[in-house]
Design a protein around this motif. Structure first.
Motif, PDB file in Angstrom:
ATOM      1  N   ASP A   1     -14.011   4.734  -8.675  1.00 27.98           N
ATOM      2  CA  ASP A   1     -14.049   3.489  -9.067  1.00 27.98           C
ATOM      3  C   ASP A   1     -14.707   3.066 -10.146  1.00 27.98           C
ATOM      4  OD1 ASP A   1     -11.851   0.443  -7.926  1.00 27.98           O
ATOM      5  OD2 ASP A   1     -14.024   0.151  -8.205  1.00 27.98           O
TER       6      ASP A   1
ATOM      7  N   TRP B   1      -4.253   2.834  -6.169  1.00 29.10           N
ATOM      8  CA  TRP B   1      -3.040   2.873  -4.888  1.00 29.10           C
ATOM      9  C   TRP B   1      -2.035   1.678  -4.784  1.00 29.10           C
ATOM     10  CZ3 TRP B   1      -8.536   2.604  -2.497  1.00 29.10           C
ATOM     11  CH2 TRP B   1      -9.444   3.881  -2.602  1.00 29.10           C
ATOM     12  N   ALA B   2      -2.252   0.963  -5.871  1.00 30.78           N
ATOM     13  CA  ALA B   2      -0.608  -0.270  -5.974  1.00 30.78           C
ATOM     14  C   ALA B   2       0.246   0.223  -6.603  1.00 30.78           C
ATOM     15  CB  ALA B   2      -0.947  -1.738  -6.330  1.00 30.78           C
TER      16      ALA B   2
ATOM     17  N   PRO C   1      -9.833   0.796 -12.330  1.00 35.39           N
ATOM     18  CA  PRO C   1      -9.758   0.209 -10.697  1.00 35.39           C
ATOM     19  C   PRO C   1      -9.287   1.019  -9.655  1.00 35.39           C
ATOM     20  CG  PRO C   1      -9.298  -1.372 -11.618  1.00 35.39           C
ATOM     21  CD  PRO C   1      -9.063  -0.008 -13.282  1.00 35.39           C
TER      22      PRO C   1
ATOM     23  N   ARG D   1      -9.309   1.608   2.935  1.00 35.79           N
ATOM     24  CA  ARG D   1      -8.220   2.451   3.050  1.00 35.79           C
ATOM     25  C   ARG D   1      -8.424   4.099   4.091  1.00 35.79           C
ATOM     26  NH1 ARG D   1      -6.033   5.724  -0.288  1.00 35.79           N
ATOM     27  NH2 ARG D   1      -2.800   4.886  -0.919  1.00 35.79           N
TER      28      ARG D   1
ATOM     29  N   ARG E   1     -15.290   7.235  -3.852  1.00 30.61           N
ATOM     30  CA  ARG E   1     -14.463   6.008  -4.097  1.00 30.61           C
ATOM     31  C   ARG E   1     -14.955   5.266  -4.996  1.00 30.61           C
ATOM     32  NH1 ARG E   1     -11.593   4.547   1.836  1.00 30.61           N
ATOM     33  NH2 ARG E   1      -9.451   6.695   1.803  1.00 30.61           N
TER      34      ARG E   1
ATOM     35  N   PRO F   1     -15.210  -2.828  -2.997  1.00 26.17           N
ATOM     36  CA  PRO F   1     -14.382  -3.839  -2.510  1.00 26.17           C
ATOM     37  C   PRO F   1     -13.688  -2.859  -1.116  1.00 26.17           C
ATOM     38  CG  PRO F   1     -13.999  -3.303  -4.633  1.00 26.17           C
ATOM     39  CD  PRO F   1     -15.105  -2.471  -4.501  1.00 26.17           C
ATOM     40  N   GLU F   2     -12.923  -4.426  -0.399  1.00 26.29           N
ATOM     41  CA  GLU F   2     -12.892  -3.390   0.627  1.00 26.29           C
ATOM     42  C   GLU F   2     -11.667  -2.212   0.980  1.00 26.29           C
ATOM     43  OE1 GLU F   2     -11.233  -6.397   3.170  1.00 26.29           O
ATOM     44  OE2 GLU F   2     -12.953  -7.844   3.263  1.00 26.29           O
ATOM     45  N   GLN F   3     -11.258  -1.961  -0.461  1.00 25.81           N
ATOM     46  CA  GLN F   3     -10.022  -1.195  -0.374  1.00 25.81           C
ATOM     47  C   GLN F   3     -10.989   0.395  -0.580  1.00 25.81           C
ATOM     48  OE1 GLN F   3      -6.716  -1.251   0.649  1.00 25.81           O
ATOM     49  NE2 GLN F   3      -5.719  -0.621  -1.720  1.00 25.81           N
TER      50      GLN F   3
ATOM     51  N   ASP G   1      -8.018  -0.073  -6.906  1.00 30.76           N
ATOM     52  CA  ASP G   1      -6.831  -1.197  -6.337  1.00 30.76           C
ATOM     53  C   ASP G   1      -5.392  -1.132  -7.208  1.00 30.76           C
ATOM     54  OD1 ASP G   1      -8.193  -1.691  -4.407  1.00 30.76           O
ATOM     55  OD2 ASP G   1      -9.275  -3.134  -5.087  1.00 30.76           O
ATOM     56  N   ASP G   2      -5.798  -0.297  -8.629  1.00 25.50           N
ATOM     57  CA  ASP G   2      -4.613  -0.690  -9.850  1.00 25.50           C
ATOM     58  C   ASP G   2      -3.659   0.752  -9.103  1.00 25.50           C
ATOM     59  OD1 ASP G   2      -5.106  -3.445 -10.387  1.00 25.50           O
ATOM     60  OD2 ASP G   2      -6.241  -2.499 -12.271  1.00 25.50           O
TER      61      ASP G   2
END
Length: 315
Positions: free
Chosen positions: A100, A295-296, A290, A113, A96, A107-109, A292-293
């Motif tokens: 990323d 997955w979001a 990234p 996750r 990851r 990041p925690e994600q 985060d984007d």
């Protein structure tokens, strides 16, 4: 899409040679050393279960003594499989992080996750890959040995005598070794993207294998060219240690020293290989950080269906 070998190697090394890359290597090293210590303790020392002061059962080793070789090997295999509980989660986080491209922080994600499910899936997938390689190598070895015996028996007796005592006879074994290693290479390349599919796309084990097969299709030779150097270093280093420390068995005092040296090399090479394969996967799928984007985004592509997706929502 066609892989660009130089690009995936340079970009992969660029993501590995960062603060995050060093942190991942260090963490992987600590985990593999702990695993080696666990295997060593499990494979070399007999500690019977029972009440304090109870006598050992007849025919069993005395407490604290070395285990028989067959039992020791079985215990080491069990310990090695159990050690995956330490190394597989690190592998998930490493994939990851490398996809990323967070070079200075995690990041925690990326760490938490779905880590439990991802770890279980990758652990099962790793066992399946190892089993596939073992079966293929075993079958190819049988074919090679039978073929060598068949060729040797049809040769003239004079030539048989010459080959038995010739200095160059061991060199003839090299092609056979390469043939035996070929199935290992095919499995490694065909399923090189299983880690990324599970860690990033939350794929199930069957879907991860199918998606890796589809994604790498047509690019196996190029991916192999990108990975031949790190895998070559890994094999050469292991052979070198085997020559320098030939007596480093489980009961030998040099076993732990050998394992530490192997762990240092393995931690570096493993992250380098993950960096290169992650870049190859990014180039072929379009999935990039990234995360985060990604997955979001809530797209179906980030949560694969039974057949899996072949395109990233970013595309």
């Amino acid at each position: 899409m066609v892989l660009h070998v130089r690009q995936i190697v340079s970009d992969g090394l660029g993501r590995v040679l960062t603060r995050n890359g060093a942190l991942l290597m260090t963490t992987f090293f600590v985990a593999t050393v702990l695993q080696s210590v666990f295997v060593w303790l499990l494979a070399t020392t007999y500690v019977p279960l029972g009440m304090p002061g109870a006598a050992s059962p007849p025919g069993t080793p005395a407490p604290g003594t070395a285990l028989p070789s067959l039992v020791s090997a079985s215990a080491a295999l069990l310990g090695g499989l159990t050690g995956g509980v330490l190394t597989v989660p690190i592998q998930i986080v490493a994939v990851r992080s490398l996809v990323d491209d967070g070079r200075d922080h995690l990041p925690e994600q990326l760490v938490f996750r779905n880590l439990g499910w991802a770890t279980l899936r990758l652990f099962i997938a790793t066992l399946l890959r190892v089993l596939a390689m073992f079966v293929l190598v075993f079958l190819v070895m049988i074919v090679v040995v039978l073929g060598a015996i068949g060729v040797f028996t049809v040769l003239p007796e004079s030539l048989q005598t010459t080959l038995v005592g010739a200095w160059y006879t061991p060199i003839l074994v090299v092609p056979a070794i390469l043939v035996v290693l070929l199935p290992v290479g095919v499995v490694l390349l065909t399923f090189a993207f299983v880690d990324q599919e599970i860690a990033v796309r939350d794929a199930t084990v069957p879907t991860a294998f199918v998606q890796s097969w589809r994604t790498v299709a047509g690019n196996r030779l190029r991916l192999g060219a990108a990975l031949i150097v790190p895998y070559g270093i890994n094999i050469a280093f292991s052979m070198f240690l085997g020559q320098v420390m030939p007596d480093a068995t489980f009961s030998s005092p040099t076993f732990l020293l050998t394992q530490v040296a192997l762990s240092v090399e393995s931690s570096v090479i493993s992250i380098v290989i993950l960096g290169i394969t992650s870049q190859a996967w990014i180039q072929l799928t379009g999935v990039d950080g990234p995360l985060d984007d990604y997955w979001a985004g809530g797209t179906e592509d980030s949560k694969l269906s039974g057949e899996g997706a072949t395109k990233n929502a970013v595309e």
